[in-house]
Design a protein around this motif. Structure first.
Motif, PDB file in Angstrom:
ATOM      1  N   PHE A   1      -2.690  99.959  70.243  1.00 20.44           N
ATOM      2  CA  PHE A   1      -2.979 101.013  71.158  1.00 20.44           C
ATOM      3  C   PHE A   1      -2.218 101.851  71.655  1.00 20.44           C
ATOM      4  O   PHE A   1      -0.971 101.451  72.258  1.00 20.44           O
ATOM      5  CB  PHE A   1      -4.046 100.140  72.354  1.00 20.44           C
ATOM      6  N   GLY A   2      -2.479 103.077  71.794  1.00 21.17           N
ATOM      7  CA  GLY A   2      -1.799 103.887  72.900  1.00 21.17           C
ATOM      8  C   GLY A   2      -2.154 103.568  74.367  1.00 21.17           C
ATOM      9  O   GLY A   2      -2.955 102.643  74.729  1.00 21.17           O
TER      10      GLY A   2
ATOM     11  N   ASN B   1      -4.984  95.247  59.184  1.00 24.76           N
ATOM     12  CA  ASN B   1      -6.011  95.698  59.647  1.00 24.76           C
ATOM     13  C   ASN B   1      -6.769  94.955  60.716  1.00 24.76           C
ATOM     14  O   ASN B   1      -7.757  95.301  61.532  1.00 24.76           O
ATOM     15  CB  ASN B   1      -7.223  96.207  58.996  1.00 24.76           C
ATOM     16  N   TYR B   2      -6.361  93.945  61.060  1.00 23.31           N
ATOM     17  CA  TYR B   2      -6.863  92.955  62.058  1.00 23.31           C
ATOM     18  C   TYR B   2      -6.042  93.304  63.308  1.00 23.31           C
ATOM     19  O   TYR B   2      -6.740  92.781  64.566  1.00 23.31           O
ATOM     20  CB  TYR B   2      -6.737  91.417  61.633  1.00 23.31           C
ATOM     21  N   LYS B   3      -4.948  93.870  63.301  1.00 27.32           N
ATOM     22  CA  LYS B   3      -4.071  93.809  64.426  1.00 27.32           C
ATOM     23  C   LYS B   3      -3.978  95.337  64.783  1.00 27.32           C
ATOM     24  O   LYS B   3      -3.563  96.053  64.277  1.00 27.32           O
ATOM     25  CB  LYS B   3      -2.870  93.346  64.083  1.00 27.32           C
ATOM     26  N   LEU B   4      -5.068  95.742  66.032  1.00 27.23           N
ATOM     27  CA  LEU B   4      -4.837  96.985  66.630  1.00 27.23           C
ATOM     28  C   LEU B   4      -3.439  97.407  67.464  1.00 27.23           C
ATOM     29  O   LEU B   4      -3.383  96.530  68.312  1.00 27.23           O
ATOM     30  CB  LEU B   4      -5.920  97.401  67.205  1.00 27.23           C
TER      31      LEU B   4
ATOM     32  N   LEU C   1     -16.296 101.357  71.239  1.00 27.00           N
ATOM     33  CA  LEU C   1     -15.964 101.984  69.904  1.00 27.00           C
ATOM     34  C   LEU C   1     -16.592 103.383  69.801  1.00 27.00           C
ATOM     35  O   LEU C   1     -17.786 103.473  70.132  1.00 27.00           O
ATOM     36  CB  LEU C   1     -16.215 101.241  68.802  1.00 27.00           C
TER      37      LEU C   1
ATOM     38  N   TYR D   1      -6.684  90.026  73.180  1.00 25.79           N
ATOM     39  CA  TYR D   1      -6.013  91.190  73.643  1.00 25.79           C
ATOM     40  C   TYR D   1      -5.699  90.820  75.157  1.00 25.79           C
ATOM     41  O   TYR D   1      -6.313  90.422  75.861  1.00 25.79           O
ATOM     42  CB  TYR D   1      -6.370  92.640  73.346  1.00 25.79           C
TER      43      TYR D   1
ATOM     44  N   GLN E   1     -13.388  96.621  65.420  1.00 27.15           N
ATOM     45  CA  GLN E   1     -13.467  95.465  66.224  1.00 27.15           C
ATOM     46  C   GLN E   1     -14.429  96.145  67.347  1.00 27.15           C
ATOM     47  O   GLN E   1     -14.212  97.190  67.954  1.00 27.15           O
ATOM     48  CB  GLN E   1     -12.028  95.225  66.867  1.00 27.15           C
TER      49      GLN E   1
ATOM     50  N   TYR F   1     -10.581  88.183  68.045  1.00 30.13           N
ATOM     51  CA  TYR F   1      -9.246  88.596  68.366  1.00 30.13           C
ATOM     52  C   TYR F   1      -9.126  88.672  69.918  1.00 30.13           C
ATOM     53  O   TYR F   1     -10.170  88.631  70.858  1.00 30.13           O
ATOM     54  CB  TYR F   1      -9.010  90.100  68.324  1.00 30.13           C
TER      55      TYR F   1
ATOM     56  N   THR G   1     -14.210 105.615  63.965  1.00 25.90           N
ATOM     57  CA  THR G   1     -13.295 105.285  63.173  1.00 25.90           C
ATOM     58  C   THR G   1     -12.859 106.280  62.065  1.00 25.90           C
ATOM     59  O   THR G   1     -13.870 106.648  61.509  1.00 25.90           O
ATOM     60  CB  THR G   1     -13.679 103.978  62.304  1.00 25.90           C
TER      61      THR G   1
END
Lengths: 112, 112
Positions: free
Chosen positions: A102-103, A97-100, A45, B35, B101, B33, A48
């Motif tokens: 992604f690009g 907001n728990y499910k990201l 990270l 992924y 996350q 999570y 944000t």
């Protein structure tokens, strides 16, 4: 359907140059994260952003969240070889907001 | 190191075999999570736990996949009767509710 489009997909520059990568969507996100990933490792990270129009700086990296919270940009000043990596943007929508989402990422190579 | 830990880092197996991966989240994080990331793509959401409860599963998670987090701490992801298409990097992340996350370094699965 790719909800987050990142551009460019690949970028190769010389040390000392500036660059901007983009993350665009037709969807509104409640928050957006930028991660950097190196080969064989997990995403790390960087920042944000949650407020439309928000600008955050992390040393030579400047992140901006669009006013409508649909897009974001990452600007790197005076790039260094240590900046090499895959830059991923990831958005969270509404109450999920728990499910990201992604690009595909921008693969940046900074040559010495 | 108090980050997210995943084991094993690499797994090579024959098609049709079962595999199990483990994830140890950051200790105080209540959310966990899973992924999946394939080459040239960003991570795709599979499932998420809040404490020991599995609250959402993606349609990507076929009935050959099962995830558990029995005591609200570590989690396991099992794939039964593996197929070629299961080859990917499986990433685990953890967070506090509403917070960003943090990812582990993943388990790279190769199906022969």
């Amino acid at each position: 359907t790719q909800l987050l489009e990142q551009s460019p997909q690949f970028l190769s520059i010389q040390e000392g140059e500036n660059l901007t990568v983009y993350c665009n969507s037709s969807s509104v996100f409640s928050s957006l994260q930028w991660y950097r990933q190196e080969p064989g490792e997990g995403p790390v990270l960087l920042v944000t952003v949650v407020t439309g129009g928000e600008v955050k700086k992390l040393k030579r990296l400047t992140f901006q969240f669009g006013d409508a919270r649909k897009d974001s940009s990452l600007h790197i000043t005076a790039a260094q070889p240590g900046d090499t990596g895959l830059y991923l943007c990831a958005g969270a929508r509404g109450g999920s907001n728990y499910k990201l989402t992604f690009g595909k990422g921008t693969l940046l190579t900074v040559n010495p | 190191d108090t980050g997210v830990s995943q084991d094993p880092r690499h797994k090579i197996t024959k098609r049709g075999q079962n595999v199990t991966f483990r994830c140890d989240p950051i200790s105080e994080h209540n959310r966990l999570y899973w992924y999946r990331q394939t080459l040239g793509q960003g991570p795709e959401f599979l499932t998420y736990f809040q404490n020991e409860a599995q609250l959402e599963k993606s349609r990507l998670l076929s009935d050959r996949f099962s995830a558990e987090r029995p005591k609200g701490s570590f989690s396991t992801l099992e794939i039964q009767r593996t197929e070629q298409g299961d080859s990917a990097m499986y990433l685990c992340a953890s967070s506090l509710s509403g917070q960003p996350q943090h990812f582990g370094d993943g388990t790279r699965l190769s199906i022969l």
